[in-house]
Design a protein around this motif. Structure first.
Motif, short mmCIF file in Angstrom:
data_model
loop_
_atom_site.label_atom_id
_atom_site.label_comp_id
_atom_site.label_asym_id
_atom_site.label_seq_id
_atom_site.Cartn_x
_atom_site.Cartn_y
_atom_site.Cartn_z
N GLY A 108 13.00 -16.81 -10.18
CA GLY A 108 13.48 -18.13 -10.53
C GLY A 108 14.99 -18.22 -10.70
O GLY A 108 15.73 -17.28 -10.40
N THR A 109 15.41 -19.37 -11.21
CA THR A 109 16.83 -19.66 -11.40
C THR A 109 17.06 -20.14 -12.83
O THR A 109 16.44 -21.12 -13.27
CB THR A 109 17.31 -20.76 -10.43
OG1 THR A 109 17.03 -20.34 -9.09
CG2 THR A 109 18.79 -21.02 -10.58
N LEU A 110 17.93 -19.45 -13.54
CA LEU A 110 18.20 -19.76 -14.95
C LEU A 110 19.64 -20.19 -15.17
O LEU A 110 20.56 -19.59 -14.60
CB LEU A 110 17.90 -18.55 -15.84
CG LEU A 110 16.47 -18.04 -15.89
CD1 LEU A 110 16.40 -16.80 -16.78
CD2 LEU A 110 15.53 -19.11 -16.41
N TYR A 111 19.80 -21.20 -16.00
CA TYR A 111 21.12 -21.59 -16.51
C TYR A 111 21.21 -20.98 -17.91
O TYR A 111 20.40 -21.30 -18.78
CB TYR A 111 21.24 -23.11 -16.56
CG TYR A 111 22.42 -23.64 -17.35
CD1 TYR A 111 23.73 -23.52 -16.87
CD2 TYR A 111 22.22 -24.29 -18.56
CE1 TYR A 111 24.79 -24.02 -17.59
CE2 TYR A 111 23.29 -24.81 -19.28
CZ TYR A 111 24.58 -24.67 -18.80
OH TYR A 111 25.64 -25.17 -19.50
N VAL A 112 22.15 -20.05 -18.10
CA VAL A 112 22.25 -19.33 -19.37
C VAL A 112 23.65 -19.51 -19.96
O VAL A 112 24.60 -19.84 -19.26
CB VAL A 112 21.94 -17.83 -19.19
CG1 VAL A 112 20.63 -17.63 -18.46
CG2 VAL A 112 23.07 -17.12 -18.44
N GLY A 113 23.75 -19.24 -21.25
CA GLY A 113 25.07 -19.32 -21.86
C GLY A 113 25.08 -18.87 -23.31
O GLY A 113 24.02 -18.67 -23.92
N PHE A 114 26.27 -18.70 -23.84
CA PHE A 114 26.43 -18.39 -25.26
C PHE A 114 27.69 -19.05 -25.80
O PHE A 114 28.58 -19.45 -25.04
CB PHE A 114 26.46 -16.88 -25.51
CG PHE A 114 27.66 -16.15 -24.95
CD1 PHE A 114 28.84 -16.07 -25.67
CD2 PHE A 114 27.60 -15.52 -23.72
CE1 PHE A 114 29.95 -15.38 -25.17
CE2 PHE A 114 28.68 -14.83 -23.20
CZ PHE A 114 29.86 -14.76 -23.92
N LEU A 115 27.73 -19.18 -27.12
CA LEU A 115 28.87 -19.77 -27.81
C LEU A 115 29.66 -18.68 -28.51
O LEU A 115 29.08 -17.82 -29.18
CB LEU A 115 28.40 -20.79 -28.85
CG LEU A 115 27.83 -22.10 -28.30
CD1 LEU A 115 27.05 -22.83 -29.39
CD2 LEU A 115 28.96 -22.99 -27.78
#
Length: 229
Positions: free
Chosen positions: A126-133
């Motif tokens: 699949g395809t994931l949009y990931v991130g952190f602050l």
């Protein structure tokens, strides 16, 4: 005398720097310390060790991580943890693993933190949009760092920082992650803030989130489900 004091000062500074630089569980002082249940004793940052003569291969084994998980939760994801609770042999080794399944069209692993671990994520489907602050920057504010990941891509979430993953594809997504603690812990932000037990004073949340008090009280009455197994 002065040289001795200088040496002592340098030694103390290096020792402190070494302890502050540690980003994972302490290194073990034996081959393994298979966790065992114990009801009589002092619990200190870990678990009691099984007699090495009684350790078997079962203490280091977990099966079935290849099996897809139920993703019908309200957030459309399911986190299957493999930490010291599932593999007693992980005790003191400073590492654990999770499988994360995401529903298509928006399956979400909500914003959360691991207070005791850095996480490295590998996407396999699949395809994931990931991130952190980031934490507060020198000029104020928190920077958002994001990336769209495809199968074979790897992304790192630094220890303690708020992070998330969102399935932006049309099919199920699967990722595996390793964490630098035998028991990394997880704090899902929305669950912790609005689903705390006992409930947090609504006045605190009203002012902190710039929300109407009635909305805060409504949110506190919701059932906050946990996608971690």
């Amino acid at each position: 005398m002065m040289e001795g004091l200088k040496f002592l000062l340098v030694f103390v500074v290096l020792a402190l720097a070494s302890s502050f630089a540690s980003a994972s569980d302490p290194s073990p002082l034996q081959d393994f310390c298979v966790a065992m249940k114990e009801t009589d004793g002092v619990f200190v940052n870990g678990k009691f060790c099984k007699d090495p003569e009684q350790v078997t291969e079962k203490d280091f084994f977990f099966a079935g991580l290849n099996v897809p998980r139920d993703i019908s939760s309200p957030v459309g994801s399911n986190v299957t943890a493999v930490n010291v609770a599932q593999i007693p042999g992980l005790n003191t080794l400073g590492i654990s693993l999770v499988r994360i399944d995401y529903a298509p069209h928006g399956g979400l692993n909500p914003p959360h933190t691991h207070p005791r671990a850095t996480e490295i994520l590998l996407v396999v489907e699949g395809t994931l949009y990931v991130g952190f602050l980031t934490s507060n920057l020198a000029k104020g504010g928190n920077r958002l760092i994001t990336k769209v990941l495809n199968p074979g891509d790897v992304f790192v979430f630094p220890v303690g920082l708020i992070h998330f993953q969102l399935n932006v594809g049309k099919t199920n997504a699967v990722a595996f992650a390793s964490l630098s603690s035998q028991n990394p812990g997880v704090i899902t932000i929305a669950n912790a803030v609005f689903g705390a037990d006992p409930p947090m004073n609504p006045n605190v949340l009203t002012k902190a989130f710039h929300l109407d008090k009635k909305l805060v009280e409504y949110l506190q009455k919701q059932i906050w489900t946990d996608n971690n197994n």
